[in-house]
Design an enzyme around this catalytic site. Structure first.
Site, PDB file in Angstrom:
ATOM      1  CD  GLU A 195      -2.961   0.512   2.488  1.00 41.27           C
ATOM      2  OE1 GLU A 195      -3.855  -0.324   2.358  1.00 41.27           O
ATOM      3  OE2 GLU A 195      -2.746   1.085   3.567  1.00 41.27           O
ATOM      4  CB  CYS A 196       0.908   4.334  -0.265  1.00 40.60           C
ATOM      5  SG  CYS A 196       1.341   6.039  -0.694  1.00 40.60           S
ATOM      6  N   GLY A 197       3.530   3.511   0.239  1.00 41.28           N
ATOM      7  CA  GLY A 197       4.945   3.351   0.528  1.00 41.28           C
ATOM      8  C   GLY A 197       5.398   1.908   0.457  1.00 41.28           C
ATOM      9  CB  SER A 203      -2.869   0.214  -5.275  1.00 44.21           C
ATOM     10  OG  SER A 203      -3.548   1.397  -5.660  1.00 44.21           O
ATOM     11  CG  MET A 237       3.323  -0.063  -5.369  1.00 46.78           C
ATOM     12  SD  MET A 237       2.014   0.741  -6.319  1.00 46.78           S
ATOM     13  CE  MET A 237       2.466   2.475  -6.106  1.00 46.78           C
TER      14      MET A 237
END
Length: 441
Positions: free
Chosen positions: A319-321, A413, A323
């Site tokens: 998730e975000c970081g 993502s 990823m």
């Protein structure tokens, strides 16, 4: 009460945390919540109260979830504080919507530097812009001295609205960087800063106000929905969760939801050199991998373990970081390229401005998972996009929303998911079946 402001950067977190710390030091039971999506301000509120801090958002978390959490807090605590988000009326839904829905008295915090009579206009506008909004008063922040405070108080049409002024003070300033405040756990004197802020607030009418002068949160059993039992879709499964300074964007409610789904959570710290725990699935949350890129690039044992885990068809939700750490390369703000873990092809590059911000939903088959996006980086990858998020109420469209990449059971993502918004969809992230074309469990 709801601690709000006319804009971001006015000092809401300082005042909310100071008020919580002040009453907690006096032996009262205090719970704090954060309006809207936020991972950083809750660190300070949790330090001040000694209790987990949950988000409240009439769209992302939902009215029923907000009501249930407020009901529980009202039943067990002396004081409930909700910190607002951005300006009082910003966003749809806004902090004002939350205050109106649940009868939270608004304390408006206004940064009064280089201001005198206009302070009164701002206070009057905030109070009267929406008729009937519950109101407690206004507090001036970063006041230059007693004379300045007097000018600000005199500017109010109703002196009874004056809740005092906090001086400018390095002793209780909360440091910031991109994405928001620095986490309380990263600062050695964090509690001392809160104690200094609480001491300053104790000298103000707000700090001296009796709790029985505030509106009471009143719920009966019928008005607070009982939690519906969650099917144990993750029963018997272990989810390994990265948690340290590089991966710190974790909603406590998401951990609670994993437990409710039947999962056992095993934490590990990539920065500490921890091995990947024996697990069925991995969650790499958001955080600040760009601040720790060099250290993360050296985590070769973990990198290889994640590659073996993914090759075996076991699930990874990045998730975000999280990823960002999985791509081949991460380019930090100074232009340095760091080799990352290479489970996804391509590179992530830090930008000077926000690249994504706002509420988002991810539709997995017929299931809709709510959340948000907030990032300063962009990614370039040849990997195909499996799904895309969409704004609330919209439909997924090509090139719009955040990409969701899927490679076997690895999903990644920029989207930050709020698991309780759809427990079945959240469970999907940690199961090996593909997200695209998912059917009901």
């Amino acid at each position: 009460m709801l601690v709000a402001a006319p804009a971001s950067g006015q000092g809401k977190t300082t005042v909310a945390a100071a008020l919580a710390r002040l009453h907690a030091r006096q032996g009262r039971r205090v719970r704090a919540f954060k309006c809207g999506p936020d991972f950083l301000d809750p660190h300070w509120l949790a330090l001040a109260t000694g209790a987990p801090v949950h988000s409240m958002d009439l769209w992302m978390t939902g009215e029923a979830d907000c009501r249930a959490r407020l009901h529980q807090a009202a039943a067990t605590c002396d004081l409930v504080i909700v910190e607002g988000v951005m300006g009082l009326f910003d966003g749809t839904p806004s902090a004002a919507d939350l205050a109106e829905r649940f009868g939270l008295a608004v304390v408006a915090v206004i940064d009064a530097r280089a201001m005198a009579g206009t302070f009164g206009a701002l206070a009057f506008g905030l109070q009267n812009f929406r008729p009937g909004l519950p109101w407690a008063g206004v507090l001036a922040n970063r006041v230059a001295g007693e004379r300045h405070a007097g000018m600000l108080k005199d500017a109010l049409r109703d002196p009874a609205q004056w809740l005092g002024g906090l001086p400018k003070g390095e002793a209780f300033s909360l440091p910031e960087r991109h994405l928001g405040l620095v986490g309380a756990g990263e600062i050695g004197d964090a509690m001392a800063r809160l104690d200094a802020a609480a001491a300053a607030l104790a000298e103000t009418p707000l700090g001296q106000r009796a709790l029985d002068a505030l509106p009471q949160l009143c719920f009966d059993d019928a008005s607070s929905p009982a939690d519906a039992p969650t099917p144990p879709w993750l029963a018997g499964r272990t989810v390994a969760v990265a948690r340290d300074a590089a991966f710190s964007f974790i909603y406590p409610a998401n951990l609670d939801q994993l437990a409710a789904l039947g999962a056992r959570v095993a934490f590990f710290s990539p920065l500490a050199g921890d091995a990947l725990p024996a697990c069925d699935a991995v969650w790499l949350p958001g955080g600040y991998p760009e601040l720790h890129a060099e250290a993360l690039s050296r985590c070769t044992v973990l990198r290889d373990a994640l590659a073996v885990h993914a090759a075996a068809g076991r699930a990874i939700w990045a998730e975000c970081g999280g990823m960002m750490s999985l791509f081949d390369t991460l380019v930090t703000a100074d232009g340095t390229a760091h080799r990352m873990w290479g489970l996804l092809p391509g590179r992530v590059t830090m930008q000077k401005r926000l690249s994504g911000l706002g509420p988002q939903q991810l539709d997995i088959g017929a299931l809709s998972l709510r959340g948000h996006t907030f990032h300063y980086s962009s990614c370039e990858t040849p990997h195909p996009v499996a799904l895309r998020t969409a704004k609330p109420g919209a439909v997924q469209a090509v090139g719009i929303g955040e990409a969701v990449y899927e490679q076997c059971a690895l999903r990644a993502s920029y989207f930050h998911a709020w698991f309780p918004s759809n427990p079945e969809a959240a469970a999907r992230l940690f199961l090996p079946e593909p997200l695209k074309g998912a059917h009901a469990l």
